[in-house]
Design a protein around this motif. Structure first.
Motif, PDB file in Angstrom:
ATOM      1  N   PRO A  77       0.864  -1.289  -0.046  1.00 56.06           N
ATOM      2  CA  PRO A  77      -0.070   0.004  -0.009  1.00 56.06           C
ATOM      3  C   PRO A  77       0.776   1.338   0.066  1.00 56.06           C
ATOM      4  O   PRO A  77       0.357   2.286  -0.689  1.00 56.06           O
ATOM      5  N   VAL A  78       2.128   1.384   0.529  1.00 54.25           N
ATOM      6  CA  VAL A  78       2.892   2.615   0.633  1.00 54.25           C
ATOM      7  C   VAL A  78       3.354   2.870  -0.693  1.00 54.25           C
ATOM      8  O   VAL A  78       3.271   3.999  -0.991  1.00 54.25           O
ATOM      9  N   ASN A  79       3.412   2.041  -1.721  1.00 55.43           N
ATOM     10  CA  ASN A  79       3.982   2.461  -2.917  1.00 55.43           C
ATOM     11  C   ASN A  79       2.857   2.155  -4.062  1.00 55.43           C
ATOM     12  O   ASN A  79       2.989   2.238  -5.407  1.00 55.43           O
ATOM     13  N   GLY A  80       1.451   2.320  -3.566  1.00 60.24           N
ATOM     14  CA  GLY A  80       0.477   2.425  -4.358  1.00 60.24           C
ATOM     15  C   GLY A  80       0.258   1.123  -5.177  1.00 60.24           C
ATOM     16  O   GLY A  80      -0.327   0.902  -6.441  1.00 60.24           O
ATOM     17  N   GLY A  81       0.771  -0.181  -4.575  1.00 62.70           N
ATOM     18  CA  GLY A  81       0.384  -1.347  -5.139  1.00 62.70           C
ATOM     19  C   GLY A  81       1.572  -1.836  -6.202  1.00 62.70           C
ATOM     20  O   GLY A  81       1.433  -2.866  -6.809  1.00 62.70           O
ATOM     21  N   ARG A  82       2.474  -0.966  -6.340  1.00 63.12           N
ATOM     22  CA  ARG A  82       3.809  -1.199  -7.265  1.00 63.12           C
ATOM     23  C   ARG A  82       4.179  -2.726  -7.319  1.00 63.12           C
ATOM     24  O   ARG A  82       4.483  -3.057  -8.265  1.00 63.12           O
ATOM     25  N   ASP A  83       4.387  -3.211  -5.912  1.00 63.08           N
ATOM     26  CA  ASP A  83       5.069  -4.500  -5.939  1.00 63.08           C
ATOM     27  C   ASP A  83       4.057  -5.396  -5.185  1.00 63.08           C
ATOM     28  O   ASP A  83       4.369  -6.404  -4.731  1.00 63.08           O
ATOM     29  N   GLY A  84       2.949  -5.125  -5.441  1.00 68.85           N
ATOM     30  CA  GLY A  84       1.700  -6.067  -4.752  1.00 68.85           C
ATOM     31  C   GLY A  84       1.676  -7.359  -5.027  1.00 68.85           C
ATOM     32  O   GLY A  84       1.879  -7.600  -6.350  1.00 68.85           O
ATOM     33  N   ILE A  85       1.308  -8.188  -4.255  1.00 67.81           N
ATOM     34  CA  ILE A  85       1.375  -9.553  -4.679  1.00 67.81           C
ATOM     35  C   ILE A  85       0.165 -10.145  -4.603  1.00 67.81           C
ATOM     36  O   ILE A  85      -1.008  -9.870  -3.696  1.00 67.81           O
ATOM     37  N   PHE A  86      -0.579 -10.621  -6.014  1.00 63.96           N
ATOM     38  CA  PHE A  86      -1.834 -10.943  -6.020  1.00 63.96           C
ATOM     39  C   PHE A  86      -1.992 -12.518  -6.012  1.00 63.96           C
ATOM     40  O   PHE A  86      -1.141 -13.070  -6.316  1.00 63.96           O
ATOM     41  N   GLY A  87      -3.315 -12.771  -5.300  1.00 63.12           N
ATOM     42  CA  GLY A  87      -3.495 -14.183  -5.271  1.00 63.12           C
ATOM     43  C   GLY A  87      -2.370 -14.620  -4.091  1.00 63.12           C
ATOM     44  O   GLY A  87      -1.813 -14.193  -3.234  1.00 63.12           O
ATOM     45  N   LEU A  88      -1.949 -15.814  -4.079  1.00 65.25           N
ATOM     46  CA  LEU A  88      -0.991 -16.482  -3.063  1.00 65.25           C
ATOM     47  C   LEU A  88      -1.466 -16.117  -1.661  1.00 65.25           C
ATOM     48  O   LEU A  88      -0.395 -16.110  -0.880  1.00 65.25           O
ATOM     49  N   SER A  89      -2.445 -16.194  -1.268  1.00 58.74           N
ATOM     50  CA  SER A  89      -3.067 -15.844   0.164  1.00 58.74           C
ATOM     51  C   SER A  89      -2.586 -16.959   0.819  1.00 58.74           C
ATOM     52  O   SER A  89      -1.830 -16.628   1.916  1.00 58.74           O
ATOM     53  N   LYS A  90      -2.598 -18.255   0.482  1.00 62.14           N
ATOM     54  CA  LYS A  90      -2.097 -19.235   1.217  1.00 62.14           C
ATOM     55  C   LYS A  90      -0.674 -19.170   1.567  1.00 62.14           C
ATOM     56  O   LYS A  90      -0.167 -19.574   2.652  1.00 62.14           O
ATOM     57  N   PRO A  91       0.083 -19.360   0.506  1.00 55.79           N
ATOM     58  CA  PRO A  91       1.470 -19.158   0.748  1.00 55.79           C
ATOM     59  C   PRO A  91       1.978 -18.181   1.591  1.00 55.79           C
ATOM     60  O   PRO A  91       2.999 -18.328   2.210  1.00 55.79           O
ATOM     61  N   LEU A  92       1.411 -16.836   1.591  1.00 61.49           N
ATOM     62  CA  LEU A  92       1.771 -15.907   2.292  1.00 61.49           C
ATOM     63  C   LEU A  92       1.430 -15.859   3.830  1.00 61.49           C
ATOM     64  O   LEU A  92       2.312 -15.484   4.788  1.00 61.49           O
ATOM     65  N   MET A  93       0.412 -16.699   3.873  1.00 61.10           N
ATOM     66  CA  MET A  93      -0.102 -17.094   5.155  1.00 61.10           C
ATOM     67  C   MET A  93       0.835 -17.990   5.879  1.00 61.10           C
ATOM     68  O   MET A  93       1.302 -17.811   7.088  1.00 61.10           O
ATOM     69  N   GLU A  94       1.223 -18.963   5.054  1.00 62.38           N
ATOM     70  CA  GLU A  94       2.301 -19.962   5.565  1.00 62.38           C
ATOM     71  C   GLU A  94       3.624 -19.317   6.065  1.00 62.38           C
ATOM     72  O   GLU A  94       4.199 -19.620   6.837  1.00 62.38           O
ATOM     73  N   LEU A  95       4.020 -18.492   5.249  1.00 63.06           N
ATOM     74  CA  LEU A  95       5.138 -17.622   5.378  1.00 63.06           C
ATOM     75  C   LEU A  95       5.150 -16.722   6.725  1.00 63.06           C
ATOM     76  O   LEU A  95       5.906 -16.928   7.618  1.00 63.06           O
ATOM     77  N   VAL A  96       3.913 -16.067   6.978  1.00 61.72           N
ATOM     78  CA  VAL A  96       3.880 -15.163   8.055  1.00 61.72           C
ATOM     79  C   VAL A  96       3.702 -16.162   9.245  1.00 61.72           C
ATOM     80  O   VAL A  96       4.218 -15.809  10.375  1.00 61.72           O
ATOM     81  N   ASN A  97       3.101 -17.333   9.127  1.00 64.62           N
ATOM     82  CA  ASN A  97       3.052 -18.370  10.309  1.00 64.62           C
ATOM     83  C   ASN A  97       4.439 -18.763  10.716  1.00 64.62           C
ATOM     84  O   ASN A  97       4.612 -18.843  11.863  1.00 64.62           O
TER      85      ASN A  97
END
Length: 686
Positions: A77-97
């Protein structure tokens, strides 16, 4: 007009001197103790800091996915979504866990995080987001952290080269007492409030200086602390503070000193020994990333000599600089690799120790169409692409083809690959529930780990924009031609069988596009609100009479007649309502109207998507011949027909995002389809 001086004056007025002073704060060791006592977060471990940084942006649920959440941080959000990750919600949840587990010291803090996936699947983007996020977070009050330096006789300050925590200067025998003092009043049951713990020792240089000055102070370490200057540090990859990046190079030109530092041979003559820490540069990537994060690009291409440093840094939190004892380090180690390299790791018995210390996070390609479209919309939109209009569905068609290349052929009998794609995208199909879709995903474990990269599609979109300079539009056929042409030389296509499969999918996508634009043109032709309302009224009159076993009053003759079965079926057949289900469908409509009436609401056909589609298709069939759409493919169009075509074109522009050229193109394309259909009917009749 504003001149240079006035511009600089205006900018000067916007600068925040107080913020600058906060970020460059310096003080004494006892002042630092007061800071720690007030805010324990300044002593967090690297994993704790990364986890808190991610969570500081908040979360939100994933629509339609129970239990899945999105972390706003990965939307950039800081860069207006320039490097936003689309989809991949499950892998990102695994990473944050994993980050959370490591923050709570459950064991993950002693592992290498390995992002595994095909080329172009956002692995590097995730690492970049984390590095940039840490840089920003260290500038905030919540993310503040501190290091120390030594006052020299000439008034200069010799800063700790590894930006160690000042608390590491406290001798071991006094650490428990100091921690008890600093933790007073803290809620020990709150897992988000980390207690102050002192672990590890300062680097060899600071240890050398400490011991030297402790001897001069007759063992009174508190007097040594008076010679300490504490300062706030701001992470910066460019300045090599807290953020490290390592990329394998040619084996002959690289050794492990790039990770752990090297001897400064010019200072050996001054200090007399290679093992004097003052003659050593603690500037390896592990040294500079202490208390932050280090990224290993293509980590599995590392020479074996580097792996020992990697293993020690992850498991023991120690590195071994040349000529010195093991040195404590606190850093998040994150690497990324692709499938061929990972298979090599699995088959190499010498890599067993690394496999045992690795947490693998699969980062596949996106397999949801709407998310893939967002990837291309981010780079190819009206703000970025100037002077050329991107016709509706162009990016969607490119995304559709890319997603299809990543899906496994469904085992379910009668389910096509494109239907499977639509199911993944949230579209409902008869006979398939949410549970069925989840089962399809479970059966296809490798989906997203193969197929076409978004980069390939992006390259071909760029090429299509340049190659078709004669046109003010980029349409789906231009893009599909580029995608097809590029397959001849695609370096990542393993064999001709795969190439043929990808080409067949281009044909599938063309057919899907044809259905899409036919439907849009049909809806544009049938977008006569008054005609649709009249048709709906006639249909509902017949349905009401049919379900209540009554007759319908003819509005023109005033006589009562039987419900118009032919009209009802001509509408219902447009949405595949079989004759055996017509009674159920009609009762559903009447029950819905009755429920609205009880709430004091009036029925509107637009609230029932299936009925609206059926009415539009019926009206299109009724009006298709009067508009003479097929005349578009001829050279002669009469004035009356041209007027009707212009109305349809205006609707395409207003309702669907076309411009004049692309609306004309799509009308001519659909007209050619109908012309072929008419000629086929005539030949069949003959």
């Amino acid at each position: 007009m504003e001149n240079g001086r006035s511009f600089l004056t205006r900018i000067s007025g916007q600068l925040n001197s107080d913020l600058f002073r906060q970020e460059h704060w310096q003080g004494t060791f006892d002042e630092y103790l007061d800071i720690v006592r007030k805010d324990h977060r300044v002593t967090r471990t690297a994993f704790q800091r990364v986890y808190d940084m991610i969570m500081s942006y908040g979360t939100y649920p994933v629509e339609g996915k129970k239990g899945l959440i999105r972390y706003r941080f990965f939307d950039d959000p800081v860069n207006g979504g320039r490097d936003g990750i689309f989809g991949l919600s499950k892998p990102l949840m695994e990473l944050v866990n994993v980050f959370k587990s490591a923050a709570l010291k459950y064991g993950s803090e002693r592992r290498v995080l390995l992002l595994h996936g095909p080329v172009g699947s956002s692995k590097s983007t995730i690492a970049r987001l984390l590095k940039q996020g840490l840089e920003r977070y260290s500038r905030t009050e919540e993310g503040a952290l501190y290091t120390f330096g030594w006052k020299e006789e000439d008034g200069t300050i010799l800063w700790d080269p590894m930006n160690g925590d000042p608390l590491q200067l406290v001798p071991m025998k006094y650490r428990q007492e100091l921690c008890s003092y600093l933790n007073e009043g803290r809620d020990i049951d709150d897992e988000t409030s980390y207690s102050v713990e002192i672990s590890g020792e300062v680097c060899p240089l600071s240890r050398f200086i400490f011991n030297e000055r402790l001897e001069k102070a007759d063992g009174d370490w508190t007097k040594v602390m008076e010679q300490i200057v504490v300062k706030r540090i701001i992470f910066s990859e460019q300045d090599r503070i807290g953020i490290g990046t390592f990329q394998p190079k040619d084996e002959k030109n690289q050794d492990s000193t790039e990770l752990t530092g090297d001897i400064n041979y010019r200072k050996i003559a001054q200090y007399g020994s290679e093992s004097d820490p003052r003659a050593f540069n603690f500037d390896g990537e592990f040294n500079v990333s202490n208390r932050g994060l280090i990224e290993f690009i293509e980590v599995l291409k590392l020479d074996v000599a580097f792996l020992y440093d990697l293993l020690g840094a992850s498991q023991e939190h120690k590195i071994k600089p040349k000529k010195f004892a093991q040195t404590d380090i606190d850093t998040v180690i994150i690497g990324h690799t692709n499938e061929p390299e990972y298979r090599r790791l699995q088959s190499n018995e010498f890599m067993e120790a690394l496999r045992d210390r690795t947490v693998k996070i699969d980062v596949p390609y996106v397999t949801k169409l709407s998310e893939e479209v967002k990837i291309y919309e981010k780079d190819y939109n009206s703000k970025r692409v100037r002077g050329k209009h991107i016709a509706p569905h162009t990016l969607e068609i490119g995304a559709m083809w890319a997603v299809l290349t990543r899906l496994e052929t469904p085992k379910h009998h009668g389910l096509t690959l494109i239907q499977k794609m639509h199911l993944y995208n949230g579209r409902s199909l008869p006979g398939f529930t949410t549970e069925n879709v989840e089962q399809l995903r479970k059966e296809a474990k490798s989906e997203g780990l193969f197929g076409i990269s978004p980069r390939y599609v992006q390259d071909k979109i760029s090429n299509a924009l340049v190659v078709n300079s004669h046109s003010s539009n980029l349409n789906p056929f231009m893009l599909l031609n580029e995608l097809d042409e590029g397959l001849k030389h695609h370096s990542l296509i393993a064999n001709d069988e795969m190439r043929d499969h990808y080409r067949q999918l281009i044909t599938v996508v063309k057919e899907e596009y044809t259905d899409i634009v036919k439907n849009e043109v049909q809806r544009a032709i049938a977008a006569d609100e008054e005609a649709l309302t009249r048709l709906c009224g006639n249909y509902l009159d017949s349905v009401k009479a049919y379900t209540q076993k009554e007759r319908v009053k003819n509005k023109f003759t005033g006589e009562y007649e039987e419900p118009d079965e032919r009209l009802m079926r001509s509408i219902e057949e447009r949405i595949d309502i079989p004759d055996t289900r017509k009674d159920d469908f009609r009762r559903e409509i009447m029950n819905y109207i009755g429920a609205l009436s009880l709430d004091g609401k009036t029925f509107d056909y637009k609230t029932n998507e299936r009925l609206q589609k059926a009415l539009e298709m019926k009206l299109f069939e009724d009006q298709k011949d009067t508009i003479k759409l097929t005349s578009l493919v001829s050279n002669v169009v009469d004035a009356d027909t041209q007027e009707k075509i212009d109305i349809v074109k205006a609707r395409l522009i207003r309702n669907y995002g076309y411009d004049e050229e692309s609306a004309t193109d799509v009308l001519q394309y659909v007209a050619s389809i109908f012309a072929r259909g008419d000629s086929k009917k005539n030949s069949d009749a003959a």
